[in-house]
Motif scaffolding. Structure first.
Motif, PDB file in Angstrom:
ATOM      1  N   ALA A 155      -6.065  -3.199  -4.906  1.00  0.00           N
ATOM      2  CA  ALA A 155      -5.592  -3.959  -3.738  1.00  0.00           C
ATOM      3  C   ALA A 155      -4.121  -4.351  -3.855  1.00  0.00           C
ATOM      4  O   ALA A 155      -3.774  -5.533  -3.891  1.00  0.00           O
ATOM      5  CB  ALA A 155      -6.465  -5.175  -3.487  1.00  0.00           C
TER       6      ALA A 155
ATOM      7  N   CYS B  69      -9.640   0.615  -5.543  1.00  0.00           N
ATOM      8  CA  CYS B  69      -8.215   0.274  -5.568  1.00  0.00           C
ATOM      9  C   CYS B  69      -8.034  -1.182  -6.002  1.00  0.00           C
ATOM     10  O   CYS B  69      -8.810  -2.050  -5.610  1.00  0.00           O
ATOM     11  CB  CYS B  69      -7.608   0.476  -4.178  1.00  0.00           C
ATOM     12  SG  CYS B  69      -5.823   0.139  -4.110  1.00  0.00           S
TER      13      CYS B  69
ATOM     14  N   CYS C 172       0.811  -1.214   0.000  1.00  0.00           N
ATOM     15  CA  CYS C 172       0.000   0.000   0.000  1.00  0.00           C
ATOM     16  C   CYS C 172       0.848   1.270   0.000  1.00  0.00           C
ATOM     17  O   CYS C 172       1.650   1.474   0.912  1.00  0.00           O
ATOM     18  CB  CYS C 172      -0.917   0.002   1.222  1.00  0.00           C
ATOM     19  SG  CYS C 172      -1.971   1.462   1.300  1.00  0.00           S
TER      20      CYS C 172
ATOM     21  N   THR D 155     -11.002   3.945  -1.662  1.00  0.00           N
ATOM     22  CA  THR D 155      -9.990   2.935  -1.996  1.00  0.00           C
ATOM     23  C   THR D 155     -10.527   1.522  -1.830  1.00  0.00           C
ATOM     24  O   THR D 155     -10.151   0.614  -2.577  1.00  0.00           O
ATOM     25  CB  THR D 155      -8.726   3.117  -1.136  1.00  0.00           C
ATOM     26  OG1 THR D 155      -9.091   3.124   0.255  1.00  0.00           O
ATOM     27  CG2 THR D 155      -8.021   4.421  -1.469  1.00  0.00           C
ATOM     28  N   SER D 156     -11.413   1.305  -0.864  1.00  0.00           N
ATOM     29  CA  SER D 156     -11.947  -0.048  -0.649  1.00  0.00           C
ATOM     30  C   SER D 156     -12.901  -0.462  -1.761  1.00  0.00           C
ATOM     31  O   SER D 156     -13.318  -1.622  -1.831  1.00  0.00           O
ATOM     32  CB  SER D 156     -12.663  -0.135   0.698  1.00  0.00           C
ATOM     33  OG  SER D 156     -13.779   0.729   0.743  1.00  0.00           O
TER      34      SER D 156
ATOM     35  N   LYS E  22      -8.914  -5.681   1.362  1.00  0.00           N
ATOM     36  CA  LYS E  22      -9.728  -4.625   0.753  1.00  0.00           C
ATOM     37  C   LYS E  22     -11.159  -4.644   1.290  1.00  0.00           C
ATOM     38  O   LYS E  22     -11.732  -3.600   1.614  1.00  0.00           O
ATOM     39  CB  LYS E  22      -9.710  -4.795  -0.766  1.00  0.00           C
ATOM     40  CG  LYS E  22     -10.492  -3.751  -1.536  1.00  0.00           C
ATOM     41  CD  LYS E  22     -10.333  -3.971  -3.038  1.00  0.00           C
ATOM     42  CE  LYS E  22     -11.216  -3.048  -3.845  1.00  0.00           C
ATOM     43  NZ  LYS E  22     -11.047  -3.245  -5.300  1.00  0.00           N
TER      44      LYS E  22
ATOM     45  N   GLU F 206     -11.280  -3.483   4.837  1.00  0.00           N
ATOM     46  CA  GLU F 206     -11.221  -2.016   4.867  1.00  0.00           C
ATOM     47  C   GLU F 206     -12.607  -1.420   4.631  1.00  0.00           C
ATOM     48  O   GLU F 206     -13.032  -0.496   5.336  1.00  0.00           O
ATOM     49  CB  GLU F 206     -10.236  -1.532   3.800  1.00  0.00           C
ATOM     50  CG  GLU F 206     -10.116  -0.023   3.705  1.00  0.00           C
ATOM     51  CD  GLU F 206      -9.185   0.405   2.583  1.00  0.00           C
ATOM     52  OE1 GLU F 206      -8.384   1.327   2.814  1.00  0.00           O
ATOM     53  OE2 GLU F 206      -9.250  -0.176   1.482  1.00  0.00           O
TER      54      GLU F 206
END
Length: 494
Positions: free
Chosen positions: A108, A106, A67, A102-103, A126, A129
Motif C-alpha cells: 500500500a 501490495c 502508486c 495488488t489489493s 487498499k 480496491e
C-alpha cells in the motif's frame, strides 16, 4: 469529492482478521471484509486532494511514494462512497491489470503517501480496491474480452509472474498473438509459488488466468527456456521475446557448516509447501517438514515473515528470525517526513502469530549467523550467532554492520530458512539469450527502454529492475508491452 468532511467524521476501519491462534490451523486467507455500507464510509474519508500524492508513484528519498501504477485513487474512492461500484471498477481497471492481486499483497504505497496520514490514519485505499474488484467479479463485470482484430504478430513471454502476465494482457489486447512460457507446472510465477496461500488464495489467481485464456493468450507450463527450450528456437518462431523471469537467484549465507542437511532457501521452502498444498493438501509430505522443529529464519523482510507464518502452520516447536539491521523506530522520525515511504517497524502476520503462540516476537535484530553445526548424520542441529553493531567505514564513509567481540551464542536450529534476498536473474537464462547485464546481474536496457542488447528481445519486472514489489512488476510489464508494441507496429496506443 463526495463527502468534504468525511475524513473528520469517520475513523479508519479495516477488515477483521481472524485471531492468530485460530488462523494458524489453515492456509486460507483470514480477513473478513467490511460490509458494503461500511466500506463506502471508508471511501468517504478520501479528501480528493489537489495534489494526490497517493497516485504519484514518485521516487522520494530513494523510495517510491504513491502508486507506481498511477491508480486514479481519489476518483474511485469517491465512486465507492457514492455506491457507484460499477464505475469504480471501470476507473480502477484503466490503470491496474490485476487489482485482485495488488489489493492482497501490495504494501500500500498509496496509503503511505495519503494526506490523511500526515496527522492521522490514511484512507483504507487498499481495502477499497479489494472491495471494488471483488464486487466486479461477483457481479459479472469482469469478462473475457478477446480482441476483434489480430495483427498477426507473435510474442513469446518467458515467465508468468506479475510482469509477464501484465505484458501478456496488454499485448493481447492490442491484437498480437501471445504465448506465455512457464518453467513450473502451474502458471503464476511468484504469485503462485512465492506468495503463501494465506496472503493470496490460488483460486484468485486461477480465476484471472482462465479469463486470459478465454481472451486468446496461450499458456505453456513445464517450459524451461534455456534448458528444455532453446533461446534460438524462440527467436525464430516469434517476432518478439520478453524476458520476465524474475530475480530468482537467491543470496546465500556462506559460513562453515552451510552444507548440512536441513538448510533451505526460503523461496524453495515456500514453493515446496505451496505445491504440496495444491497437489495433495500437504498429505504427500513433499516439502521440508517443520513439525516439532526449532526453525531459524535468516532475513527480516516479507519473505522471512512468510517463512515464520508457514513454519508455525506446519507445527514448528520454536521460530527465531534474524535481522542484520537495527530495529526501525515505531514512528516516523524527523529525517523521514511524509510523503516519503515510512521507515518504521512493522509487525506482520507471521510475527503476530509467533507472539501469540510462543509469547514473544521472533525477531532478533543486529544479529547474523557465523556457523552451522550438524549432528552425526549431517543434519543441522545448531547455529552460532553473533551480535552486530553499526560502524562507519573510514574509507567509504558507509555504515557497516560489524560483529561484536564476545557476543557469540549457540542456538537450536534443525530447520534453517535463508531469506536474505536475491542477487538478480538466473544465469542460464541470460546466457541462453546472450543479453547484457548490469552491475547487479539484472538484464540491462540502454538505448530503448525495456529493450535488451539483443535485437527483438525485451525484459521486464524483477529481471530488469531487481527484487521489488508486485505492483512494480505489473507496471514494468505494462511499459515493456508498450515498447514491444511500438517496435512491432511503429506506434503504440497502449
Amino acid at each position: 469529492m463526495g463527502k468534504p468532511t468525511g475524513f473528520l467524521e469517520y475513523d479508519r476501519e479495516n477488515s477483521i482478521a481472524v485471531e492468530p491462534k485460530e488462523r494458524i490451523s489453515h492456509f486460507h486467507e483470514f480477513h473478513t471484509p467490511l460490509s458494503k455500507e461500511k466500506q463506502q464510509l471508508q471511501g468517504a474519508r478520501c479528501m480528493a486532494c489537489g495534489v494526490p500524492f497517493c497516485q504519484s508513484g514518485m521516487m522520494i528519498g530513494g523510495m517510491a511514494s504513491g502508486c507506481p501504477l498511477h491508480n486514479l485513487v481519489p476518483e474511485w474512492n469517491d465512486l465507492v462512497y457514492t455506491g457507484n461500484w460499477e464505475q469504480a471498477y471501470y476507473r480502477l481497471a484503466k490503470t491496474n491489470c490485476f487489482p485482485e492481486f495488488t489489493s492482497r499483497v501490495c504494501p500500500a504505497l498509496c496509503e503511505a503517501a495519503c494526506t490523511c496520514g500526515l496527522n492521522g490514519e490514511p484512507v483504507a485505499t487498499k481495502e477499497n480496491e479489494r472491495a471494488i474488484i471483488e464486487y466486479a467479479f461477483s457481479h459479472g463485470l469482469v469478462k473475457a474480452n478477446p480482441p476483434k482484430v489480430r495483427t498477426g504478430k507473435t510474442v513469446a513471454i518467458v515467465g508468468s509472474g506479475p510482469a509477464g502476465l501484465a505484458a501478456a494482457m496488454q499485448l493481447n489486447k492490442r491484437g498480437h498473438l501471445v504465448t506465455v512460457l512457464e518453467r513450473h507446472d502451474r502458471i503464476g510465477g511468484l504469485l503462485r509459488y512465492g506468495i503463501p496461500n494465506m496472503k493470496l488464495e490460488k483460486e484468485i489467481l486461477d480465476r484471472r488466468i482462465q479469463l486470459m485464456e478465454e481472451e486468446g493468450i496461450q499458456f505453456v507450463t513445464n517450459a524451461d527456456v534455456g534448458k528444455t527450450i532453446k533461446a534460438e528456437d524462440l527467436l525464430k518462431q516469434y517476432d518478439r521475446v520478453i524476458l520476465a523471469c524474475g530475480a530468482s537467484n537467491p543470496r546465500d549465507i556462506k559460513v562453515p557448516g552451510r552444507e548440512a542437511n536441513g538448510i533451505y532457501f526460503a523461496v524453495d521452502f515456500l514453493s515446496a509447501v505451496t505445491k504440496s498444498l495444491l497437489d495433495s493438501n500437504l498429505t504427500n509430505g513433499e516439502f521440508p517438514s517443520a513439525k516439532g522443529k526449532h526453525v531459524l529464519v535468516i532475513g527480516g523482510g516479507d519473505t522471512g515473515n512468510d517463512c515464520v507464518g508457514t513454519s508455525i502452520r506446519l507445527g514448528a516447536k520454536s521460530v527465531v528470525q534474524l535481522e542484520m539491521m537495527p530495529k526501525l523506530p515505531d514512528q516516523r522520525t524527523e529525517n523521514n517526513p511524509w510523503p516519503e515511504w515510512p521507515r518504521v517497524c512493522k509487525t506482520d502476520y507471521g510475527q503476530e502469530e509467533a507472539i501469540a503462540v510462543f509469547g514473544h516476537d521472533p525477531r532478533i535484530y543486529q544479529t547474523t549467523v557465523t556457523e552451522f553445526m550438524a549432528d552425526e548424520k549431517g543434519n543441522v542441529k545448531q547455529a552460532k550467532i553473533v551480535r552486530l553493531e553499526p560502524k562507519k567505514d573510514k574509507k567509504t564513509g558507509r555504515m557497516q554492520m560489524i560483529p561484536v567481540k564476545g557476543s557469540e551464542e549457540v542456538i537450536k536450529a534443525d530447520l534453517v530458512l535463508i531469506a536474505a534476498g536475491f542477487l538478480g536473474s538466473q544465469k542460464y537464462v541470460t546466457d541462453a539469450f546472450k543479453v547484457e547485464l548490469d552491475a547487479r546481474t539484472n538484464v540491462a536496457s540502454k538505448q530503448v527502454p525495456y529493450q535488451t542488447s539483443v535485437p527483438n528481445v525485451f525484459t521486464a519486472g524483477d529481471m530488469h529492475r531487481g527484487q521489488s514489489l508486485v505492483v512494480w512488476a505489473i507496471q514494468e510489464g505494462k511499459e515493456a508491452a508498450k515498447a514491444v508494441d511500438e517496435s512491432l507496429m511503429g506506434y503504440t496506443n497502449l
